[in-house]
Design an enzyme around this catalytic site. Sequence first.
Site, PDB file in Angstrom:
ATOM      1  N   ASP A  12      29.569  58.085  58.412  1.00  0.00           N
ATOM      2  CA  ASP A  12      28.739  58.715  59.444  1.00  0.00           C
ATOM      3  C   ASP A  12      29.100  60.203  59.506  1.00  0.00           C
ATOM      4  O   ASP A  12      30.254  60.562  59.692  1.00  0.00           O
ATOM      5  CB  ASP A  12      29.018  58.038  60.796  1.00  0.00           C
ATOM      6  CG  ASP A  12      28.056  58.488  61.891  1.00  0.00           C
ATOM      7  OD1 ASP A  12      27.655  57.646  62.702  1.00  0.00           O
ATOM      8  OD2 ASP A  12      27.721  59.683  61.941  1.00  0.00           O
ATOM      9  N   ASP A 107      21.989  60.155  58.718  1.00  0.00           N
ATOM     10  CA  ASP A 107      23.384  60.588  58.521  1.00  0.00           C
ATOM     11  C   ASP A 107      24.374  59.434  58.449  1.00  0.00           C
ATOM     12  O   ASP A 107      25.565  59.642  58.604  1.00  0.00           O
ATOM     13  CB  ASP A 107      23.785  61.560  59.641  1.00  0.00           C
ATOM     14  CG  ASP A 107      24.343  60.858  60.869  1.00  0.00           C
ATOM     15  OD1 ASP A 107      23.802  59.802  61.243  1.00  0.00           O
ATOM     16  OD2 ASP A 107      25.328  61.366  61.426  1.00  0.00           O
ATOM     17  N   GLU A 108      23.889  58.240  58.212  1.00  0.00           N
ATOM     18  CA  GLU A 108      24.763  57.085  58.377  1.00  0.00           C
ATOM     19  C   GLU A 108      24.389  55.982  57.383  1.00  0.00           C
ATOM     20  O   GLU A 108      23.210  55.681  57.213  1.00  0.00           O
ATOM     21  CB  GLU A 108      24.532  56.592  59.806  1.00  0.00           C
ATOM     22  CG  GLU A 108      25.365  55.520  60.311  1.00  0.00           C
ATOM     23  CD  GLU A 108      24.827  55.047  61.667  1.00  0.00           C
ATOM     24  OE1 GLU A 108      25.149  53.929  62.039  1.00  0.00           O
ATOM     25  OE2 GLU A 108      24.054  55.777  62.329  1.00  0.00           O
TER      26      GLU A 108
HETATM   27  P1  TTP Z   1      24.803  60.509  65.411  1.00  0.00           P
HETATM   28  O1  TTP Z   1      25.523  60.107  64.157  1.00  0.00           O
HETATM   29  O2  TTP Z   1      24.728  59.529  66.525  1.00  0.00           O
HETATM   30  O3  TTP Z   1      25.456  61.823  66.018  1.00  0.00           O
HETATM   31  P2  TTP Z   1      26.047  63.088  65.274  1.00  0.00           P
HETATM   32  O4  TTP Z   1      26.082  62.911  63.797  1.00  0.00           O
HETATM   33  O5  TTP Z   1      25.311  64.296  65.750  1.00  0.00           O
HETATM   34  O6  TTP Z   1      27.507  63.172  65.861  1.00  0.00           O
HETATM   35  P3  TTP Z   1      28.749  62.218  65.571  1.00  0.00           P
HETATM   36  O7  TTP Z   1      28.306  61.177  64.592  1.00  0.00           O
HETATM   37  O8  TTP Z   1      29.809  63.116  64.998  1.00  0.00           O
HETATM   38  O9  TTP Z   1      29.124  61.648  66.895  1.00  0.00           O
HETATM   39  O10 TTP Z   1      23.330  60.919  65.064  1.00  0.00           O
HETATM   40  C1  TTP Z   1      23.004  61.599  63.863  1.00  0.00           C
HETATM   41  C2  TTP Z   1      21.899  62.607  64.105  1.00  0.00           C
HETATM   42  O11 TTP Z   1      20.763  61.939  64.634  1.00  0.00           O
HETATM   43  C3  TTP Z   1      22.256  63.683  65.096  1.00  0.00           C
HETATM   44  O12 TTP Z   1      22.896  64.788  64.472  1.00  0.00           O
HETATM   45  C4  TTP Z   1      20.947  64.034  65.700  1.00  0.00           C
HETATM   46  C5  TTP Z   1      20.124  62.781  65.604  1.00  0.00           C
HETATM   47  N1  TTP Z   1      20.040  62.120  66.922  1.00  0.00           N
HETATM   48  C6  TTP Z   1      18.944  62.416  67.738  1.00  0.00           C
HETATM   49  O13 TTP Z   1      18.056  63.167  67.349  1.00  0.00           O
HETATM   50  N2  TTP Z   1      18.879  61.838  68.984  1.00  0.00           N
HETATM   51  C7  TTP Z   1      19.849  60.989  69.442  1.00  0.00           C
HETATM   52  O14 TTP Z   1      19.764  60.501  70.591  1.00  0.00           O
HETATM   53  C8  TTP Z   1      20.981  60.693  68.594  1.00  0.00           C
HETATM   54  C9  TTP Z   1      22.079  59.777  69.074  1.00  0.00           C
HETATM   55  C10 TTP Z   1      21.021  61.283  67.346  1.00  0.00           C
HETATM   56 MG    MG Z   2      26.837  61.169  62.930  1.00  0.00          MG
END
Ligand code: TTP
Ligand code: MG
Length: 401
Positions: A12, A107-108
């Site tokens: 992630d 991103d995951e």
């Molecule tokens: P996440 O992996 O949940 O968040 P992140 O990568 O920004 O942060 P981290 O993993 O380090 O905690 O989500 C990935 C991307 O998806 C995030 O950069 C933006 C998008 N996203 C949204 O647009 N809305 C949301 O509610 C969430 C949770 C994520």
């Molecule tokens: Mg993330």
Amino acid sequence: MESEQRAIMHVDMDAFYAAIEQRDNPELKGKPVIVGGSIESRGVVSTASYEARKYGVHSAMPMTEAHRRCPHGVYLPVDMQKYRRVSRQIMEIFHRFTPEVEAISLDEAFLDVTGSRKLFGTAEEIGREIKRLIQQEVQLTASVGLSYNKFLAKLASDMDKPDGFYQIRPEELESKVWPLPIRRMMGVGSKTAQMLEKMGVTTIGQLAGMNTGLLEHLLGKQGIMMHEVANGIDNRPVEPVRESKSVGRETTFPQDISEQYLLETILFTLTDDVCHTLRSSNLKGKTVSIKIRYPDFHSITRAVTLEQYTSSFEPVFAAVQQLMQHNYKDGTAVRLIGVSVSNLKKDDQIVEQQDLFQDDTLQKKQNALNSVMDSINGKYGGDTVRRARKLTGWDKNGELS
Ligand code: TTP
Ligand code: MG
């Protein structure tokens, strides 16, 4: 023993959208960066850099609240095209180590590296190498979780964020997982958590020790599954082509809208977008839904199922119009509107039950138009060609002329 266990990895990216913006503009490094919609359009935060999270800014928070908590933050709009490009790069890195890659979002992803170990070393070495390659080739940090099933791998990737690497071995379930609060478990929503907490069950370990009969009585099948997962049992495979369950678009208006022609024009564009996405993913769907949110935040979702799978604009928009006609009272103010198509199948998995008596000339015309538009839009990137709009009202279904 180790060799009988699967080796499952969950990768992630850290603060994904914000980290990309910081990478591309070094002046933003170390600053609170918030990516999301605008205040004017009543947008929400997509993500916040770790610097901004210190001020309590997080995903899905209304922008107005983010500005209140972090007035000196750097606020940027969402650049999906760029994030998709980066996503493809990281997914390509994963595929160098295994074909068993299940992308969960941009991103995951889950990776099953059980069979990759003969070629590339231990699972830990593969995880560290993936982190290194992402840093070297994409200049971003990822957090890697490693374990013997999906649930634990996902839990692990979150344990050491950002730039994390965390492994949960079978013998570490008790020490590393059982002390965690039940809210960290997938599938435990806040209602379920509250109910369990009231009974004094606050940790995953306590849940693991509960009587399964009681859990089943309280939560049905989900209770049994939660009990298994808490005991480290999760046999779900990593599924390489994960088909999305629906494709949808929705939009919140800067101001509430009650004019039918405006709503219809917006629905037209949303539908066109949804169908374009379906076609570029080689998907067709059978169920069309609309979502309407009113100014008091009350929302309705209404769906209709078509006779055939489709990714064509015309039948989907006709269904949208029909749904509006039956469920929207003209003149009512609306805050948000959305369209989605679900009940999806890959194109090549659809066995058409051809209606022998159906005149398929119109269908052929529509297919030809769709493929010409898609190829032009694909070539020039984006919205070069759009359908011309003929406003018909809900009662006259759009026909291709
Ligand atoms: P996440 O992996 O949940 O968040 P992140 O990568 O920004 O942060 P981290 O993993 O380090 O905690 O989500 C990935 C991307 O998806 C995030 O950069 C933006 C998008 N996203 C949204 O647009 N809305 C949301 O509610 C969430 C949770 C994520
Ligand atoms: Mg993330």
